[in-house]
Design a protein around this motif. Structure first.
Motif, PDB file in Angstrom:
ATOM      1  N   ILE A 117      -0.799 -74.366  43.885  1.00  0.00           N
ATOM      2  CA  ILE A 117      -1.420 -75.310  44.812  1.00  0.00           C
ATOM      3  C   ILE A 117      -2.003 -74.498  45.965  1.00  0.00           C
ATOM      4  O   ILE A 117      -1.305 -73.694  46.586  1.00  0.00           O
ATOM      5  CB  ILE A 117      -0.388 -76.330  45.339  1.00  0.00           C
ATOM      6  CG1 ILE A 117       0.113 -77.183  44.167  1.00  0.00           C
ATOM      7  CG2 ILE A 117      -1.003 -77.216  46.402  1.00  0.00           C
ATOM      8  CD1 ILE A 117       1.083 -78.265  44.574  1.00  0.00           C
ATOM      9  N   CYS A 118      -3.305 -74.695  46.187  1.00  0.00           N
ATOM     10  CA  CYS A 118      -4.036 -73.887  47.160  1.00  0.00           C
ATOM     11  C   CYS A 118      -4.376 -74.744  48.372  1.00  0.00           C
ATOM     12  O   CYS A 118      -4.497 -75.964  48.279  1.00  0.00           O
ATOM     13  CB  CYS A 118      -5.319 -73.363  46.513  1.00  0.00           C
ATOM     14  SG  CYS A 118      -6.353 -72.408  47.625  1.00  0.00           S
ATOM     15  N   HIS A 119      -4.569 -74.088  49.505  1.00  0.00           N
ATOM     16  CA  HIS A 119      -4.955 -74.819  50.708  1.00  0.00           C
ATOM     17  C   HIS A 119      -6.275 -75.568  50.497  1.00  0.00           C
ATOM     18  O   HIS A 119      -6.497 -76.619  51.096  1.00  0.00           O
ATOM     19  CB  HIS A 119      -5.049 -73.872  51.908  1.00  0.00           C
ATOM     20  CG  HIS A 119      -4.864 -74.575  53.208  1.00  0.00           C
ATOM     21  ND1 HIS A 119      -5.900 -75.208  53.849  1.00  0.00           N
ATOM     22  CD2 HIS A 119      -3.765 -74.811  53.954  1.00  0.00           C
ATOM     23  CE1 HIS A 119      -5.437 -75.771  54.947  1.00  0.00           C
ATOM     24  NE2 HIS A 119      -4.153 -75.557  55.036  1.00  0.00           N
ATOM     25  N   SER A 120      -7.137 -75.043  49.618  1.00  0.00           N
ATOM     26  CA  SER A 120      -8.410 -75.723  49.358  1.00  0.00           C
ATOM     27  C   SER A 120      -8.191 -77.075  48.690  1.00  0.00           C
ATOM     28  O   SER A 120      -9.018 -77.978  48.845  1.00  0.00           O
ATOM     29  CB  SER A 120      -9.305 -74.857  48.466  1.00  0.00           C
ATOM     30  OG  SER A 120      -9.520 -73.633  49.092  1.00  0.00           O
ATOM     31  N   ASP A 121      -7.098 -77.245  47.940  1.00  0.00           N
ATOM     32  CA  ASP A 121      -6.800 -78.565  47.359  1.00  0.00           C
ATOM     33  C   ASP A 121      -6.582 -79.578  48.479  1.00  0.00           C
ATOM     34  O   ASP A 121      -7.041 -80.720  48.402  1.00  0.00           O
ATOM     35  CB  ASP A 121      -5.549 -78.497  46.472  1.00  0.00           C
ATOM     36  CG  ASP A 121      -5.747 -77.587  45.268  1.00  0.00           C
ATOM     37  OD1 ASP A 121      -6.815 -77.683  44.640  1.00  0.00           O
ATOM     38  OD2 ASP A 121      -4.846 -76.791  44.971  1.00  0.00           O
ATOM     39  N   GLY A 149      -6.934 -78.612  41.548  1.00  0.00           N
ATOM     40  CA  GLY A 149      -6.320 -77.373  41.070  1.00  0.00           C
ATOM     41  C   GLY A 149      -7.299 -76.339  40.545  1.00  0.00           C
ATOM     42  O   GLY A 149      -8.189 -76.653  39.756  1.00  0.00           O
ATOM     43  N   HIS A 150      -7.125 -75.089  41.012  1.00  0.00           N
ATOM     44  CA  HIS A 150      -7.990 -74.001  40.544  1.00  0.00           C
ATOM     45  C   HIS A 150      -7.222 -72.684  40.462  1.00  0.00           C
ATOM     46  O   HIS A 150      -7.760 -71.623  40.721  1.00  0.00           O
ATOM     47  CB  HIS A 150      -9.222 -73.875  41.452  1.00  0.00           C
ATOM     48  CG  HIS A 150      -8.872 -73.748  42.907  1.00  0.00           C
ATOM     49  ND1 HIS A 150      -8.807 -74.831  43.746  1.00  0.00           N
ATOM     50  CD2 HIS A 150      -8.542 -72.689  43.650  1.00  0.00           C
ATOM     51  CE1 HIS A 150      -8.458 -74.432  44.948  1.00  0.00           C
ATOM     52  NE2 HIS A 150      -8.287 -73.124  44.912  1.00  0.00           N
ATOM     53  N   GLU A 151      -5.941 -72.785  40.126  1.00  0.00           N
ATOM     54  CA  GLU A 151      -5.136 -71.575  39.875  1.00  0.00           C
ATOM     55  C   GLU A 151      -4.362 -71.801  38.583  1.00  0.00           C
ATOM     56  O   GLU A 151      -3.134 -71.739  38.560  1.00  0.00           O
ATOM     57  CB  GLU A 151      -4.150 -71.336  41.031  1.00  0.00           C
ATOM     58  CG  GLU A 151      -4.788 -70.858  42.317  1.00  0.00           C
ATOM     59  CD  GLU A 151      -3.761 -70.419  43.365  1.00  0.00           C
ATOM     60  OE1 GLU A 151      -2.576 -70.805  43.249  1.00  0.00           O
ATOM     61  OE2 GLU A 151      -4.150 -69.698  44.283  1.00  0.00           O
ATOM     62  N   CYS A 202      -5.169 -66.327  40.526  1.00  0.00           N
ATOM     63  CA  CYS A 202      -6.493 -66.878  40.210  1.00  0.00           C
ATOM     64  C   CYS A 202      -7.286 -67.285  41.445  1.00  0.00           C
ATOM     65  O   CYS A 202      -8.504 -67.324  41.401  1.00  0.00           O
ATOM     66  CB  CYS A 202      -6.366 -68.094  39.294  1.00  0.00           C
ATOM     67  SG  CYS A 202      -5.826 -67.657  37.641  1.00  0.00           S
ATOM     68  N   CYS A 203      -6.597 -67.614  42.537  1.00  0.00           N
ATOM     69  CA  CYS A 203      -7.345 -67.889  43.773  1.00  0.00           C
ATOM     70  C   CYS A 203      -6.791 -67.066  44.922  1.00  0.00           C
ATOM     71  O   CYS A 203      -7.496 -66.253  45.504  1.00  0.00           O
ATOM     72  CB  CYS A 203      -7.337 -69.368  44.129  1.00  0.00           C
ATOM     73  SG  CYS A 203      -8.284 -69.692  45.640  1.00  0.00           S
ATOM     74  N   ALA A 204      -5.505 -67.272  45.248  1.00  0.00           N
ATOM     75  CA  ALA A 204      -4.929 -66.574  46.406  1.00  0.00           C
ATOM     76  C   ALA A 204      -5.071 -65.064  46.251  1.00  0.00           C
ATOM     77  O   ALA A 204      -5.546 -64.372  47.154  1.00  0.00           O
ATOM     78  CB  ALA A 204      -3.465 -66.963  46.571  1.00  0.00           C
ATOM     79  N   GLY A 263       5.007 -68.552  50.880  1.00  0.00           N
ATOM     80  CA  GLY A 263       4.509 -68.019  49.608  1.00  0.00           C
ATOM     81  C   GLY A 263       3.658 -69.072  48.919  1.00  0.00           C
ATOM     82  O   GLY A 263       2.970 -69.844  49.560  1.00  0.00           O
ATOM     83  N   ARG A 264       3.721 -69.124  47.584  1.00  0.00           N
ATOM     84  CA  ARG A 264       2.877 -70.039  46.833  1.00  0.00           C
ATOM     85  C   ARG A 264       3.708 -71.018  46.021  1.00  0.00           C
ATOM     86  O   ARG A 264       4.620 -70.610  45.287  1.00  0.00           O
ATOM     87  CB  ARG A 264       2.018 -69.209  45.866  1.00  0.00           C
ATOM     88  CG  ARG A 264       0.777 -69.916  45.351  1.00  0.00           C
ATOM     89  CD  ARG A 264      -0.076 -70.460  46.437  1.00  0.00           C
ATOM     90  NE  ARG A 264      -1.503 -70.321  46.218  1.00  0.00           N
ATOM     91  CZ  ARG A 264      -2.397 -70.583  47.161  1.00  0.00           C
ATOM     92  NH1 ARG A 264      -2.014 -70.983  48.356  1.00  0.00           N
ATOM     93  NH2 ARG A 264      -3.682 -70.442  46.913  1.00  0.00           N
ATOM     94  N   ALA A 265       3.387 -72.309  46.121  1.00  0.00           N
ATOM     95  CA  ALA A 265       4.033 -73.326  45.279  1.00  0.00           C
ATOM     96  C   ALA A 265       3.251 -73.409  43.977  1.00  0.00           C
ATOM     97  O   ALA A 265       2.025 -73.548  43.972  1.00  0.00           O
ATOM     98  CB  ALA A 265       4.036 -74.668  45.988  1.00  0.00           C
TER      99      ALA A 265
HETATM  100 ZN   LIG Z   1      -7.951 -71.708  46.354  1.00  0.00          ZN
END
Ligand SMILES: [Zn+2]
Ligand SMILES: [Zn+2]
Length: 333
Positions: free
Chosen positions: A38-42, A59-61, A146-148, A327-329
């Motif tokens: 889950i990215c901040h861009s979502d 979603g893009h990761e 894939c993104c971060a 970190g990343r969820a």
């Molecule tokens: Zn992103």
């Protein structure tokens, strides 16, 4: 049927929804998704006033395997391990596409925005820019790359520093904790900046030499550490941009990455006299993405992840909004 995180309409609450597995169209493949970050861009997209595509799966990761080919796809085969990034498709013929800078194509489509996203059990997506993902990494560990990872890696390269130079990294979220590691790999001296002590603790664990609370970071980095050769701003906060600019040495480079619908007042005289360079950086090159996967497979760079089930995704976005994610969820399917 499959399930995914869907944004039903602009500014509507996101919801976990059940829908039919989408058939891959021409040039697309059906991916059985195993994990997606889950990215901040979502969060950014879920707050937009207008959406080009709605409802849209966010979603893009995404990491998964090709389950079925659409018409005309020859570059992939069923079973191939692929990564779904924000860059879904590009025109292939503009000056940016023709010079290896596809990420700036004005006709690009983006996963989880105007092309279907990866936060679903199955996604039918354009084959054009799918990343090849090496074995030897779990899907959950590979997802944030894939993104971060990709974006953070390119941002550090855009600073164009040589060994021993100082780099300030502003914002220790999903991108920040990876940017610290990429900067360490490049033998840079890393100062991490954030508003949260928890996140600064993670920054130290992953190799930041200096950690500074955001409030007065510019001045602190100037006075106590001699200033930074580059500052990378990964947050959406204009206050952070101001602090980052203040932290720079003469001839320093400011790299802006965090997305904000905001304007920033730039001190013209200081910028000119000190020879400051300012640049924006979005996503990365295909070679960057390969490098990012390689660094993770060898264990040189490790994403700090929390694993979750899809049903937790709406609450995780809320948590991200409050700045509470460390970190990343990653959602596992
Ligand atoms: Zn992103
Ligand atoms: Zn193009």
């Amino acid at each position: 049927m499959t399930r995914g995180l869907v944004l039903p309409a602009a500014r509507a609450p996101v919801a976990v929804t059940e829908f039919a597995i989408p058939e891959p169209g021409p040039g697309q493949v059906l991916v059985k998704v195993e994990a997606c970050g889950i990215c901040h861009s979502d969060l950014f997209i879920s707050g937009l006033e207008k959406l080009p595509l709605a409802p849209v799966v966010l979603g893009h990761e995404g990491i998964g395997r090709v389950a079925k080919l659409g018409a005309g796809v020859a570059s992939l085969a069923p079973g191939d391990r692929v990564g779904i990034t924000y860059l879904a498709s590009t025109c292939g013929e503009c000056e940016w596409c023709l010079t290896g800078r596809e990420r700036f194509c004005p006709r690009q489509t983006n996963s989880g925005y105007n092309s279907p996203g990866a936060l679903a059990g199955y996604a039918s997506v354009p084959a054009q820019h799918l990343a090849r993902v090496p074995e030897g990494l779990s899907a959950a560990e590979a997802a944030p790359l894939c993104c971060a990872g990709w974006t953070a890696y390119r941002a550090v390269q855009e600073a164009a520093l040589t060994e021993g130079a100082g780099i300030g990294i502003f914002g220790m979220g999903g991108l920040g904790h990876l940017a610290v590691q990429y900067a360490r790999q490049a033998h840079l001296r890393v100062a991490a900046v954030d508003v949260s002590e928890h996140k600064l603790t993670l920054a130290r664990e992953v190799g930041a030499e200096i950690t500074v609370m955001a409030d007065n970071a510019g001045r602190t980095l100037q006075k106590e550490h001699g200033g930074m050769d580059a500052a990378v701003v990964l947050t959406a906060s204009t206050a952070a941009i101001g602090q980052a600019l203040r932290s720079l040495k003469r001839c320093g480079t400011l790299v802006l990455v965090g997305l904000a619908r905001a304007t920033f007042e730039m001190p013209v005289m200081d910028t000119v006299i000190k020879g400051i360079r300012i640049r924006g950086s979005a996503l990365g090159t295909p070679q960057d993405l390969e490098a990012v996967f390689r660094l993770a497979v060898t264990g040189a760079v490790r994403p700090h992840i929390e694993r979750h089930a899809l049903d937790e995704a709406p609450a995780l976005l809320e948590k991200m909004h409050r700045g509470e994610l460390v970190g990343r969820a990653v959602i596992e399917f």
